[in-house]
Design a protein around this motif. Structure first.
Motif, PDB file in Angstrom:
ATOM      1  N   LEU A  18       1.469   7.446  17.847  1.00 44.73           N
ATOM      2  CA  LEU A  18       1.767   7.549  16.427  1.00 44.73           C
ATOM      3  C   LEU A  18       0.913   6.530  15.687  1.00 44.73           C
ATOM      4  CD1 LEU A  18       5.681   7.770  16.114  1.00 44.73           C
ATOM      5  CD2 LEU A  18       4.038   9.555  15.509  1.00 44.73           C
ATOM      6  N   ARG A  19       0.634   6.818  14.424  1.00 44.06           N
ATOM      7  CA  ARG A  19      -0.081   5.876  13.575  1.00 44.06           C
ATOM      8  C   ARG A  19       0.755   5.625  12.327  1.00 44.06           C
ATOM      9  NH1 ARG A  19      -5.128   6.419   9.623  1.00 44.06           N
ATOM     10  NH2 ARG A  19      -6.167   4.414   9.971  1.00 44.06           N
ATOM     11  N   LEU A  20       1.111   4.375  12.112  1.00 46.44           N
ATOM     12  CA  LEU A  20       1.838   3.983  10.918  1.00 46.44           C
ATOM     13  C   LEU A  20       0.871   3.433   9.879  1.00 46.44           C
ATOM     14  CD1 LEU A  20       4.907   2.112  12.466  1.00 46.44           C
ATOM     15  CD2 LEU A  20       4.603   4.563  12.074  1.00 46.44           C
ATOM     16  N   SER A  21       1.175   3.724   8.619  1.00 48.73           N
ATOM     17  CA  SER A  21       0.397   3.199   7.503  1.00 48.73           C
ATOM     18  C   SER A  21       1.331   2.521   6.524  1.00 48.73           C
ATOM     19  CB  SER A  21      -0.339   4.340   6.778  1.00 48.73           C
ATOM     20  OG  SER A  21      -1.187   5.030   7.637  1.00 48.73           O
ATOM     21  N   CYS A  22       0.825   1.538   5.818  1.00 50.55           N
ATOM     22  CA  CYS A  22       1.621   0.864   4.803  1.00 50.55           C
ATOM     23  C   CYS A  22       0.694   0.403   3.691  1.00 50.55           C
ATOM     24  CB  CYS A  22       2.361  -0.325   5.389  1.00 50.55           C
ATOM     25  SG  CYS A  22       3.283  -1.280   4.175  1.00 50.55           S
ATOM     26  N   ALA A  23       0.981   0.866   2.483  1.00 50.91           N
ATOM     27  CA  ALA A  23       0.171   0.523   1.325  1.00 50.91           C
ATOM     28  C   ALA A  23       0.944  -0.401   0.397  1.00 50.91           C
ATOM     29  CB  ALA A  23      -0.232   1.789   0.581  1.00 50.91           C
ATOM     30  N   ALA A  24       0.297  -1.457  -0.032  1.00 49.67           N
ATOM     31  CA  ALA A  24       0.873  -2.390  -1.000  1.00 49.67           C
ATOM     32  C   ALA A  24       0.376  -2.028  -2.386  1.00 49.67           C
ATOM     33  CB  ALA A  24       0.486  -3.817  -0.664  1.00 49.67           C
ATOM     34  N   SER A  25       1.294  -2.052  -3.345  1.00 49.47           N
ATOM     35  CA  SER A  25       0.924  -1.747  -4.725  1.00 49.47           C
ATOM     36  C   SER A  25       1.708  -2.633  -5.670  1.00 49.47           C
ATOM     37  CB  SER A  25       1.194  -0.273  -5.037  1.00 49.47           C
ATOM     38  OG  SER A  25       2.575   0.018  -4.920  1.00 49.47           O
ATOM     39  N   GLY A  26       1.312  -2.604  -6.944  1.00 46.84           N
ATOM     40  CA  GLY A  26       1.981  -3.431  -7.942  1.00 46.84           C
ATOM     41  C   GLY A  26       1.058  -4.531  -8.427  1.00 46.84           C
ATOM     42  N   THR A  27       1.655  -5.607  -8.902  1.00 52.04           N
ATOM     43  CA  THR A  27       0.887  -6.734  -9.419  1.00 52.04           C
ATOM     44  C   THR A  27       0.477  -7.621  -8.248  1.00 52.04           C
ATOM     45  OG1 THR A  27       2.182  -6.659 -11.461  1.00 52.04           O
ATOM     46  CG2 THR A  27       0.884  -8.658 -11.038  1.00 52.04           C
ATOM     47  N   ILE A  28      -0.784  -7.499  -7.834  1.00 49.12           N
ATOM     48  CA  ILE A  28      -1.272  -8.222  -6.665  1.00 49.12           C
ATOM     49  C   ILE A  28      -2.530  -8.981  -7.035  1.00 49.12           C
ATOM     50  CG2 ILE A  28      -2.160  -8.017  -4.327  1.00 49.12           C
ATOM     51  CD1 ILE A  28      -0.604  -5.357  -4.127  1.00 49.12           C
ATOM     52  N   PHE A  29      -2.520 -10.301  -6.807  1.00 53.14           N
ATOM     53  CA  PHE A  29      -3.749 -11.081  -6.974  1.00 53.14           C
ATOM     54  C   PHE A  29      -4.496 -11.142  -5.646  1.00 53.14           C
ATOM     55  CE2 PHE A  29      -6.668 -14.032  -8.632  1.00 53.14           C
ATOM     56  CZ  PHE A  29      -6.864 -15.004  -7.667  1.00 53.14           C
ATOM     57  N   SER A  30      -3.778 -11.432  -4.585  1.00 50.80           N
ATOM     58  CA  SER A  30      -4.399 -11.475  -3.261  1.00 50.80           C
ATOM     59  C   SER A  30      -3.337 -11.296  -2.194  1.00 50.80           C
ATOM     60  CB  SER A  30      -5.136 -12.797  -3.043  1.00 50.80           C
ATOM     61  OG  SER A  30      -4.222 -13.879  -3.017  1.00 50.80           O
ATOM     62  N   ILE A  31      -3.756 -10.720  -1.076  1.00 54.04           N
ATOM     63  CA  ILE A  31      -2.882 -10.577   0.085  1.00 54.04           C
ATOM     64  C   ILE A  31      -3.540 -11.254   1.260  1.00 54.04           C
ATOM     65  CG2 ILE A  31      -1.831  -8.978   1.716  1.00 54.04           C
ATOM     66  CD1 ILE A  31      -1.491  -6.992  -0.488  1.00 54.04           C
ATOM     67  N   ASN A  32      -2.823 -12.124   1.927  1.00 53.43           N
ATOM     68  CA  ASN A  32      -3.349 -12.815   3.096  1.00 53.43           C
ATOM     69  C   ASN A  32      -2.981 -12.021   4.350  1.00 53.43           C
ATOM     70  OD1 ASN A  32      -4.459 -14.891   1.490  1.00 53.43           O
ATOM     71  ND2 ASN A  32      -2.428 -15.778   1.302  1.00 53.43           N
ATOM     72  N   ASP A  33      -1.867 -12.355   4.956  1.00 53.36           N
ATOM     73  CA  ASP A  33      -1.459 -11.665   6.167  1.00 53.36           C
ATOM     74  C   ASP A  33      -0.770 -10.347   5.839  1.00 53.36           C
ATOM     75  OD1 ASP A  33      -0.379 -14.673   7.950  1.00 53.36           O
ATOM     76  OD2 ASP A  33      -2.352 -13.926   7.379  1.00 53.36           O
ATOM     77  N   MET A  34      -0.977  -9.373   6.678  1.00 53.44           N
ATOM     78  CA  MET A  34      -0.211  -8.132   6.675  1.00 53.44           C
ATOM     79  C   MET A  34       0.197  -7.840   8.112  1.00 53.44           C
ATOM     80  SD  MET A  34      -2.195  -5.652   3.962  1.00 53.44           S
ATOM     81  CE  MET A  34      -0.724  -4.700   3.553  1.00 53.44           C
TER      82      MET A  34
END
Length: 121
Positions: A18-34
């Motif tokens: 299986l392949r899982l995906s996850c998208a971050a949205s909204g007010t984002i300046f920067s993302i470090n770890d996921m």
């Protein structure tokens, strides 16, 4: 706010993928770890895998060699390819991100609602 929306869970037979995906949205300046965590019934949430913005990865021993985490920084999206799945991989998988909403704010942890992965024997 930052929202994380995961997809790709489902029912698969032992040995499947299986392949899982996850998208971050909204007010984002920067993302470090996921990354991804999981929680099986009656057990505590545990680390599956994480990846930094630079691409460094960390895996739980139980998934090393079977799972591969990756991310698309331009899309603020993290993936996990899960191969050779086992019944003990059955759990709710939660997407995770650590980032900030503005330049001079502190990093915060964000969680998705989870997606169920069921591996039948």
């Amino acid at each position: 706010q930052v929202q994380l929306v995961a997809s790709g869970g489902g029912l698969v037979q032992s040995g499947g993928s299986l392949r899982l995906s996850c998208a971050a949205s909204g007010t984002i300046f920067s993302i470090n770890d996921m990354g991804w965590y999981r929680q099986a019934p009656g057990r505590e949430r545990e680390l599956v895998a994480t990846i930094t913005s630079g691409g460094s990865t960390n895996y739980a021993d139980s998934v090393k060699g079977r799972f591969t985490i990756s991310r698309d920084n331009a899309k603020n999206t993290v993936y996990v390819q899960m191969n050779s799945l086992k019944p003990e991989d059955t759990a709710v998988y939660y997407c995770y991100a650590r980032g900030r909403r503005a330049r001079f704010t502190l990093d915060m942890d964000y969680w998705g609602k989870g997606t169920l992965v069921t591996v039948s024997s």
